[in-house]
Design a protein around this motif. Structure first.
Motif, PDB file in Angstrom:
ATOM      1  N   LYS A  13       0.834  -1.208   0.000  1.00 23.82           N
ATOM      2  CA  LYS A  13       0.000   0.000   0.000  1.00 23.82           C
ATOM      3  C   LYS A  13       0.866   1.254   0.000  1.00 23.82           C
ATOM      4  N   ALA A  14       1.912   1.226   0.825  1.00 16.29           N
ATOM      5  CA  ALA A  14       2.807   2.384   0.898  1.00 16.29           C
ATOM      6  C   ALA A  14       3.523   2.600  -0.434  1.00 16.29           C
ATOM      7  N   ALA A  15       3.941   1.513  -1.080  1.00 15.45           N
ATOM      8  CA  ALA A  15       4.627   1.624  -2.368  1.00 15.45           C
ATOM      9  C   ALA A  15       3.679   2.170  -3.437  1.00 15.45           C
ATOM     10  N   THR A  16       2.430   1.717  -3.423  1.00 18.38           N
ATOM     11  CA  THR A  16       1.444   2.220  -4.390  1.00 18.38           C
ATOM     12  C   THR A  16       1.193   3.702  -4.157  1.00 18.38           C
ATOM     13  N   ARG A  17       1.023   4.075  -2.911  1.00 24.36           N
ATOM     14  CA  ARG A  17       0.784   5.481  -2.567  1.00 24.36           C
ATOM     15  C   ARG A  17       1.947   6.357  -3.046  1.00 24.36           C
ATOM     16  N   GLN A  18       3.174   5.888  -2.784  1.00 25.73           N
ATOM     17  CA  GLN A  18       4.354   6.651  -3.191  1.00 25.73           C
ATOM     18  C   GLN A  18       4.457   6.747  -4.707  1.00 25.73           C
ATOM     19  N   ALA A  19       4.135   5.660  -5.409  1.00 24.20           N
ATOM     20  CA  ALA A  19       4.184   5.673  -6.873  1.00 24.20           C
ATOM     21  C   ALA A  19       3.183   6.682  -7.447  1.00 24.20           C
ATOM     22  N   ILE A  20       2.011   6.750  -6.843  1.00 23.19           N
ATOM     23  CA  ILE A  20       1.000   7.711  -7.291  1.00 23.19           C
ATOM     24  C   ILE A  20       1.481   9.140  -7.056  1.00 23.19           C
ATOM     25  N   ALA A  21       1.992   9.387  -5.853  1.00 26.52           N
ATOM     26  CA  ALA A  21       2.477  10.736  -5.518  1.00 26.52           C
ATOM     27  C   ALA A  21       3.632  11.146  -6.420  1.00 26.52           C
ATOM     28  N   ASP A  22       4.560  10.225  -6.671  1.00 23.33           N
ATOM     29  CA  ASP A  22       5.708  10.529  -7.536  1.00 23.33           C
ATOM     30  C   ASP A  22       5.256  10.830  -8.961  1.00 23.33           C
ATOM     31  N   ALA A  23       4.325  10.015  -9.466  1.00 22.91           N
ATOM     32  CA  ALA A  23       3.809  10.237 -10.822  1.00 22.91           C
ATOM     33  C   ALA A  23       3.110  11.588 -10.922  1.00 22.91           C
ATOM     34  N   ALA A  24       2.316  11.909  -9.912  1.00 22.73           N
ATOM     35  CA  ALA A  24       1.589  13.179  -9.910  1.00 22.73           C
ATOM     36  C   ALA A  24       2.556  14.356  -9.918  1.00 22.73           C
ATOM     37  N   LEU A  25       3.534  14.325  -9.028  1.00 22.37           N
ATOM     38  CA  LEU A  25       4.474  15.445  -8.953  1.00 22.37           C
ATOM     39  C   LEU A  25       5.230  15.609 -10.266  1.00 22.37           C
ATOM     40  N   GLN A  26       5.667  14.501 -10.852  1.00 20.10           N
ATOM     41  CA  GLN A  26       6.387  14.574 -12.120  1.00 20.10           C
ATOM     42  C   GLN A  26       5.527  15.226 -13.202  1.00 20.10           C
ATOM     43  N   LEU A  27       4.270  14.808 -13.283  1.00 20.98           N
ATOM     44  CA  LEU A  27       3.359  15.390 -14.282  1.00 20.98           C
ATOM     45  C   LEU A  27       3.093  16.862 -13.995  1.00 20.98           C
ATOM     46  N   PHE A  28       2.879  17.210 -12.727  1.00 20.24           N
ATOM     47  CA  PHE A  28       2.630  18.613 -12.369  1.00 20.24           C
ATOM     48  C   PHE A  28       3.819  19.487 -12.743  1.00 20.24           C
ATOM     49  N   LEU A  29       5.024  18.994 -12.491  1.00 18.88           N
ATOM     50  CA  LEU A  29       6.219  19.775 -12.809  1.00 18.88           C
ATOM     51  C   LEU A  29       6.422  19.896 -14.319  1.00 18.88           C
ATOM     52  N   GLU A  30       6.080  18.848 -15.054  1.00 21.84           N
ATOM     53  CA  GLU A  30       6.261  18.868 -16.512  1.00 21.84           C
ATOM     54  C   GLU A  30       5.203  19.714 -17.217  1.00 21.84           C
ATOM     55  N   ARG A  31       3.941  19.563 -16.815  1.00 27.03           N
ATOM     56  CA  ARG A  31       2.839  20.171 -17.570  1.00 27.03           C
ATOM     57  C   ARG A  31       2.179  21.355 -16.870  1.00 27.03           C
ATOM     58  N   GLY A  32       2.348  21.458 -15.569  1.00 29.68           N
ATOM     59  CA  GLY A  32       1.613  22.447 -14.788  1.00 29.68           C
ATOM     60  C   GLY A  32       0.443  21.780 -14.100  1.00 29.68           C
ATOM     61  N   TYR A  33       0.142  22.235 -12.921  1.00 27.05           N
ATOM     62  CA  TYR A  33      -0.885  21.613 -12.080  1.00 27.05           C
ATOM     63  C   TYR A  33      -2.247  21.556 -12.763  1.00 27.05           C
ATOM     64  N   ASP A  34      -2.671  22.670 -13.361  1.00 24.10           N
ATOM     65  CA  ASP A  34      -4.015  22.744 -13.943  1.00 24.10           C
ATOM     66  C   ASP A  34      -4.160  21.936 -15.228  1.00 24.10           C
ATOM     67  N   GLN A  35      -3.055  21.532 -15.830  1.00 19.31           N
ATOM     68  CA  GLN A  35      -3.116  20.773 -17.081  1.00 19.31           C
ATOM     69  C   GLN A  35      -3.103  19.263 -16.871  1.00 19.31           C
ATOM     70  N   VAL A  36      -3.101  18.827 -15.621  1.00 16.88           N
ATOM     71  CA  VAL A  36      -3.027  17.394 -15.311  1.00 16.88           C
ATOM     72  C   VAL A  36      -4.301  16.978 -14.600  1.00 16.88           C
ATOM     73  N   GLY A  37      -4.905  15.903 -15.065  1.00 20.19           N
ATOM     74  CA  GLY A  37      -6.102  15.372 -14.433  1.00 20.19           C
ATOM     75  C   GLY A  37      -5.802  14.094 -13.661  1.00 20.19           C
ATOM     76  N   ILE A  38      -6.753  13.668 -12.864  1.00 22.98           N
ATOM     77  CA  ILE A  38      -6.599  12.448 -12.068  1.00 22.98           C
ATOM     78  C   ILE A  38      -6.374  11.240 -12.988  1.00 22.98           C
ATOM     79  N   ARG A  39      -7.071  11.200 -14.126  1.00 23.92           N
ATOM     80  CA  ARG A  39      -6.888  10.090 -15.080  1.00 23.92           C
ATOM     81  C   ARG A  39      -5.448  10.043 -15.563  1.00 23.92           C
ATOM     82  N   ASP A  40      -4.837  11.211 -15.841  1.00 23.89           N
ATOM     83  CA  ASP A  40      -3.436  11.256 -16.276  1.00 23.89           C
ATOM     84  C   ASP A  40      -2.523  10.649 -15.213  1.00 23.89           C
ATOM     85  N   ILE A  41      -2.794  11.008 -13.977  1.00 23.18           N
ATOM     86  CA  ILE A  41      -1.974  10.523 -12.869  1.00 23.18           C
ATOM     87  C   ILE A  41      -2.146   9.019 -12.701  1.00 23.18           C
ATOM     88  N   ALA A  42      -3.379   8.553 -12.748  1.00 22.93           N
ATOM     89  CA  ALA A  42      -3.650   7.117 -12.619  1.00 22.93           C
ATOM     90  C   ALA A  42      -2.935   6.342 -13.721  1.00 22.93           C
TER      91      ALA A  42
END
Length: 197
Positions: A13-42
């Protein structure tokens, strides 16, 4: 004291949570927060959107994924400090041990810029810090035996939580943290003026 081993399920569970958070941050930094949706992160984390929401309350929480742990650690620094250690010394050690490594992270400037440039994240961060202030203030009040609405405890908690912000842009962040805690411990005195040439 022995810490019970973490089971396989909890590690997964902890590894899944961390993978989600890492993916989200990477996408936010690359595209900008408002340009990333939950589906993109998933998709980036290779999980379902339901799994994302199972681990995080919303999009903002993905940016501040260690929020709950930080609050628990902060209050524990006060409540579980060594015998004879002052509250301020315990908080000083906590800030030095936890914030300095975070501040030195190579992505810290990008992360700070992301938060500062995104109104939704700034508002979330402010609510988070208000909650942390309340929790830390209550822990301090409990330790000294006063009511939770004690103004001195609230002021101290708020000021301690602002130390990373005040020290962030300094050349020597450790020295800045130490100086601020010295002010809290010994009281403020006007800085001496440099001698005239």
């Amino acid at each position: 004291m022995t810490v019970p081993p973490v089971g396989r399920r909890e590690r997964k569970k902890a590894a899944t949570r961390q993978a989600i958070a890492d993916a989200a941050l990477q996408l936010f930094l690359e595209r900008g927060y408002d340009q990333v949706g939950i589906r993109d992160i998933a998709d980036a984390a290779d999980v379902s959107t339901a799994t994302v929401f199972k681990h995080f309350s919303g999009k903002e929480a993905l940016v501040f994924d260690e929020d709950e742990d930080r609050e628990s650690e902060l209050t524990a620094a006060v409540r579980q400090r060594a015998s004879g250690q002052s509250i301020l010394d315990a908080l000083r050690q906590y800030v030095l041990d936890t914030w300095l490594p975070i501040a030195a992270h190579p992505q810290m400037a990008e992360f700070t810029n992301l938060v500062d440039s995104t109104p939704a994240l700034r508002e979330y961060a402010e609510r988070m810090w208000t909650r942390h202030t309340d929790g830390l203030s209550a822990a301090i009040a409990d330790e000294i035996g006063v009511d939770h609405d004690n103004l001195a405890c609230a002021a101290l908690a708020r000021f301690v939580l602002q130390i990373p912000v005040l020290a962030r842009g300094r050349q020597d962040r450790r020295a800045a943290v130490e100086e601020i805690f010295d002010i809290l411990t010994q009281g403020w005195e006007p800085p001496s003026k440099p001698p005239a040439p």
